[in-house]
Design an enzyme around this catalytic site. Structure first.
Site, PDB file in Angstrom:
ATOM      1  N   ASN A   1      27.035  -0.145  75.968  1.00  0.00           N
ATOM      2  CA  ASN A   1      28.219  -0.105  76.834  1.00  0.00           C
ATOM      3  C   ASN A   1      27.780  -0.468  78.262  1.00  0.00           C
ATOM      4  O   ASN A   1      27.012   0.267  78.868  1.00  0.00           O
ATOM      5  CB  ASN A   1      28.810   1.310  76.772  1.00  0.00           C
ATOM      6  CG  ASN A   1      30.011   1.514  77.665  1.00  0.00           C
ATOM      7  OD1 ASN A   1      30.296   0.714  78.550  1.00  0.00           O
ATOM      8  ND2 ASN A   1      30.718   2.615  77.445  1.00  0.00           N
TER       9      ASN A   1
ATOM     10  N   CYS B   1      35.093   1.789  83.500  1.00  0.00           N
ATOM     11  CA  CYS B   1      35.190   0.852  82.372  1.00  0.00           C
ATOM     12  C   CYS B   1      36.375  -0.097  82.511  1.00  0.00           C
ATOM     13  O   CYS B   1      36.384  -1.183  81.935  1.00  0.00           O
ATOM     14  CB  CYS B   1      35.305   1.620  81.062  1.00  0.00           C
ATOM     15  SG  CYS B   1      33.943   2.745  80.837  1.00  0.00           S
TER      16      CYS B   1
ATOM     17  N   HIS C   1      37.056  -3.392  75.789  1.00  0.00           N
ATOM     18  CA  HIS C   1      35.874  -2.863  76.480  1.00  0.00           C
ATOM     19  C   HIS C   1      34.951  -2.281  75.416  1.00  0.00           C
ATOM     20  O   HIS C   1      35.394  -1.569  74.505  1.00  0.00           O
ATOM     21  CB  HIS C   1      36.295  -1.783  77.475  1.00  0.00           C
ATOM     22  CG  HIS C   1      35.175  -0.875  77.858  1.00  0.00           C
ATOM     23  ND1 HIS C   1      34.002  -1.351  78.390  1.00  0.00           N
ATOM     24  CD2 HIS C   1      35.025   0.473  77.755  1.00  0.00           C
ATOM     25  CE1 HIS C   1      33.187  -0.327  78.598  1.00  0.00           C
ATOM     26  NE2 HIS C   1      33.781   0.785  78.217  1.00  0.00           N
TER      27      HIS C   1
HETATM   28  O1  UT7 Z   1      32.990   3.637  78.216  1.00  0.00           O
HETATM   29  C1  UT7 Z   1      33.327   4.873  78.717  1.00  0.00           C
HETATM   30  C2  UT7 Z   1      34.176   5.608  77.786  1.00  0.00           C
HETATM   31  N1  UT7 Z   1      33.342   6.364  76.872  1.00  0.00           N
HETATM   32  C3  UT7 Z   1      33.685   6.432  75.614  1.00  0.00           C
HETATM   33  O2  UT7 Z   1      34.647   5.852  75.195  1.00  0.00           O
HETATM   34  C4  UT7 Z   1      32.862   7.356  74.731  1.00  0.00           C
HETATM   35  C5  UT7 Z   1      33.725   8.016  73.705  1.00  0.00           C
HETATM   36  N2  UT7 Z   1      32.972   8.956  72.879  1.00  0.00           N
HETATM   37  C6  UT7 Z   1      32.051   8.549  71.999  1.00  0.00           C
HETATM   38  O3  UT7 Z   1      31.778   7.386  71.867  1.00  0.00           O
HETATM   39  C7  UT7 Z   1      31.395   9.617  71.130  1.00  0.00           C
HETATM   40  O4  UT7 Z   1      31.986  10.868  71.407  1.00  0.00           O
HETATM   41  C8  UT7 Z   1      29.858   9.724  71.333  1.00  0.00           C
HETATM   42  C9  UT7 Z   1      29.153   8.483  70.756  1.00  0.00           C
HETATM   43  C10 UT7 Z   1      29.515   9.873  72.796  1.00  0.00           C
HETATM   44  C11 UT7 Z   1      29.302  10.947  70.613  1.00  0.00           C
HETATM   45  O5  UT7 Z   1      29.618  10.877  69.239  1.00  0.00           O
HETATM   46  P1  UT7 Z   1      30.335  12.100  68.501  1.00  0.00           P
HETATM   47  O6  UT7 Z   1      30.457  11.696  67.112  1.00  0.00           O
HETATM   48  O7  UT7 Z   1      31.594  12.427  69.263  1.00  0.00           O
HETATM   49  O8  UT7 Z   1      29.251  13.243  68.637  1.00  0.00           O
HETATM   50  P2  UT7 Z   1      29.330  14.664  69.384  1.00  0.00           P
HETATM   51  O9  UT7 Z   1      29.290  14.482  70.857  1.00  0.00           O
HETATM   52  O10 UT7 Z   1      30.456  15.456  68.787  1.00  0.00           O
HETATM   53  O11 UT7 Z   1      27.957  15.301  68.928  1.00  0.00           O
HETATM   54  C12 UT7 Z   1      27.663  15.562  67.553  1.00  0.00           C
HETATM   55  C13 UT7 Z   1      26.240  16.053  67.429  1.00  0.00           C
HETATM   56  C14 UT7 Z   1      25.899  17.192  68.402  1.00  0.00           C
HETATM   57  O12 UT7 Z   1      25.019  18.065  67.739  1.00  0.00           O
HETATM   58  P3  UT7 Z   1      25.556  19.438  67.061  1.00  0.00           P
HETATM   59  O13 UT7 Z   1      26.179  20.219  68.203  1.00  0.00           O
HETATM   60  O14 UT7 Z   1      26.560  18.997  66.035  1.00  0.00           O
HETATM   61  O15 UT7 Z   1      24.323  20.047  66.508  1.00  0.00           O
HETATM   62  C15 UT7 Z   1      25.136  16.495  69.495  1.00  0.00           C
HETATM   63  O16 UT7 Z   1      24.227  17.343  70.170  1.00  0.00           O
HETATM   64  O17 UT7 Z   1      25.329  14.996  67.746  1.00  0.00           O
HETATM   65  C16 UT7 Z   1      24.392  15.444  68.735  1.00  0.00           C
HETATM   66  N3  UT7 Z   1      23.996  14.292  69.548  1.00  0.00           N
HETATM   67  C17 UT7 Z   1      22.978  13.468  69.236  1.00  0.00           C
HETATM   68  N4  UT7 Z   1      22.101  13.481  68.225  1.00  0.00           N
HETATM   69  C18 UT7 Z   1      21.173  12.490  68.191  1.00  0.00           C
HETATM   70  C19 UT7 Z   1      24.587  13.840  70.688  1.00  0.00           C
HETATM   71  N5  UT7 Z   1      23.959  12.739  71.125  1.00  0.00           N
HETATM   72  C20 UT7 Z   1      22.956  12.498  70.247  1.00  0.00           C
HETATM   73  C21 UT7 Z   1      21.963  11.503  70.157  1.00  0.00           C
HETATM   74  N6  UT7 Z   1      21.106  11.525  69.118  1.00  0.00           N
HETATM   75  N7  UT7 Z   1      21.868  10.491  71.060  1.00  0.00           N
END
Ligand code: UT7
Length: 350
Positions: free
Chosen positions: A307, A114, A277
């Protein structure tokens, strides 16, 4: 010593628009989840067989070169940033040289995810400042759609990424009121495996810090870069601990933006535009709030493109320029954070 200025900028995004609802065909997800957690409404996917990372980069480069008022034959160095190269090797820079019928100039591929565009821009800036080159083409392009896990297993990553390309031409300038003022590059390899694609690679199942990646036996590890067992375990796809990345990103973004402003004795109120970014709209909003920037001072377009890793900054910069949001002499800050971890900023007068 001259500074370098962005003499021309271009972008290219594929025609194919993929909405959040379209992704529901492949995985258990929802438009509400994606918009609420990331701000993304849709992204673009390249044509599966006709478009590549290099071809998209070339489309963006054509525009940047034309806007700089030069021809491809005037380019004397190429820097190409991507994490989705057409081939494992050689890099994409040489493919640009061939396709655009450039002279036998040097081509450097940058692998800083990134932060790739800012690392590439900073490298090009040094060559201009020393007087070694006069017209450098910097390209950033990603065809993510070809390497994502479209099953529910990969949903936390797959819904975020999109395809696209951006490019700039750097030239020297003696104008005190224009050009790249400074660039600031950082990394901390302690979290290298938190956001990574492990294969193809030479690690043979052990991280370089000694931890075991997965429970493979000798035969399953294979002797090439990738074995059948590794594919069965989805190790050919990117892997991310999203919440950890998020937590560190919101620390490092403000830090590296302030580093750039402080190095040049500017304050946040002096900024005409911050182009972060485009990792997650929530990250950009957090940074905006922390630095007390107004809505007009921050440009986001992740809603439309997702992204696009290295390409996200030049795409956003190009759009902001085309929308008339940046005028000659305006103070613009570019900032990135991503896999590595790497993070970086550039402060420039447009
Ligand atoms: O550019 C490269 C650098 N990358 C970044 O900067 C990414 C930084 N991180 C993020 O943007 C966020 O962490 C994400 C958008 C990737 C994820 O969001 P989050 O609010 O941190 O969610 P999480 O990973 O803690 O997941 C929460 C829940 C989980 O379910 P349970 O365990 O609570 O039942 C996941 O399985 O959301 C679930 N989940 C989804 N549900 C529906 C994860 N992905 C999805 C999805 N659709 N696509």
């Amino acid at each position: 010593m001259p500074r370098s200025k962005i003499a021309g900028i271009g972008m290219y995004v594929p025609k194919n628009v993929v909405t959040n609802n379209d992704l529901k065909k492949y995985m258990d997800t929802s438009d509400e989840w994606i918009q609420e957690r990331t701000g993304i409404k849709e992204r673009r996917y390249a044509d599966r067989t006709k478009e590549t990372t290099a071809t998209m980069g070339i489309e963006a480069a054509k525009i940047a070169i034309e806007r700089a008022g030069i021809t491809p034959q005037d380019i004397d160095f190429i820097v190409f940033a991507t994490i989705c190269p057409d081939y494992y090797f050689p890099g994409c820079g040489v493919l640009v040289q061939r396709a655009m019928k450039m002279k036998e100039v040097g081509a450097l591929d940058v692998r800083d995810q990134c932060s790739g565009f800012i690392y590439a821009l900073s490298t090009a800036d040094q060559f201009i400042r020393t007087g070694m080159y006069k017209n450098i083409l910097v390209v950033a392009s990603e065809k993510h759609s070809f390497g994502l896990d479209f099953s529910t297993r990969g949903r936390n990553i797959t819904v975020i990424f999109g395809d696209g390309a951006g490019a700039v031409v750097l030239q020297p300038t003696d104008d005190e009121n224009r050009g790249i003022l400074s660039t600031h590059l950082h990394c901390d390899g302690n979290n290298a495996e938190i956001l990574a694609m492990y294969n193809p690679g030479t690690h043979a199942n052990y991280w370089t810090n000694g931890n075991k990646l997965a429970d493979f036996n000798e035969a399953e590890i294979g002797e090439m870069f990738m074995s059948h067992a590794m594919i069965d375990h989805a190790q050919n796809f990117p892997n991310m601990d999203g919440p950890t990345v998020f937590k560190i990103a919101v620390e490092k973004f403000p830090e590296v933006i302030m580093e750039a402003l402080n190095a040049n004795n500017y304050q946040t109120s002096d900024l005409r535009l911050l182009i972060p970014h485009q990792a997650n709209l929530r990250i950009s909003q957090f940074v905006q709030k922390k630095l007390r920037l107004t809505d007009e001072q921050v440009y986001n377009n992740i809603q439309k493109y997702g992204n696009t890793t290295a390409a996200s900054i030049p795409i956003a910069l190009c759009e902001a320029y085309e929308m008339g949001k940046i005028k000659e002499g305006d103070l613009v800050c570019l900032a990135a954070f991503g896999s590595g971890f790497t993070w970086a900023s550039a402060l420039l007068k447009w």
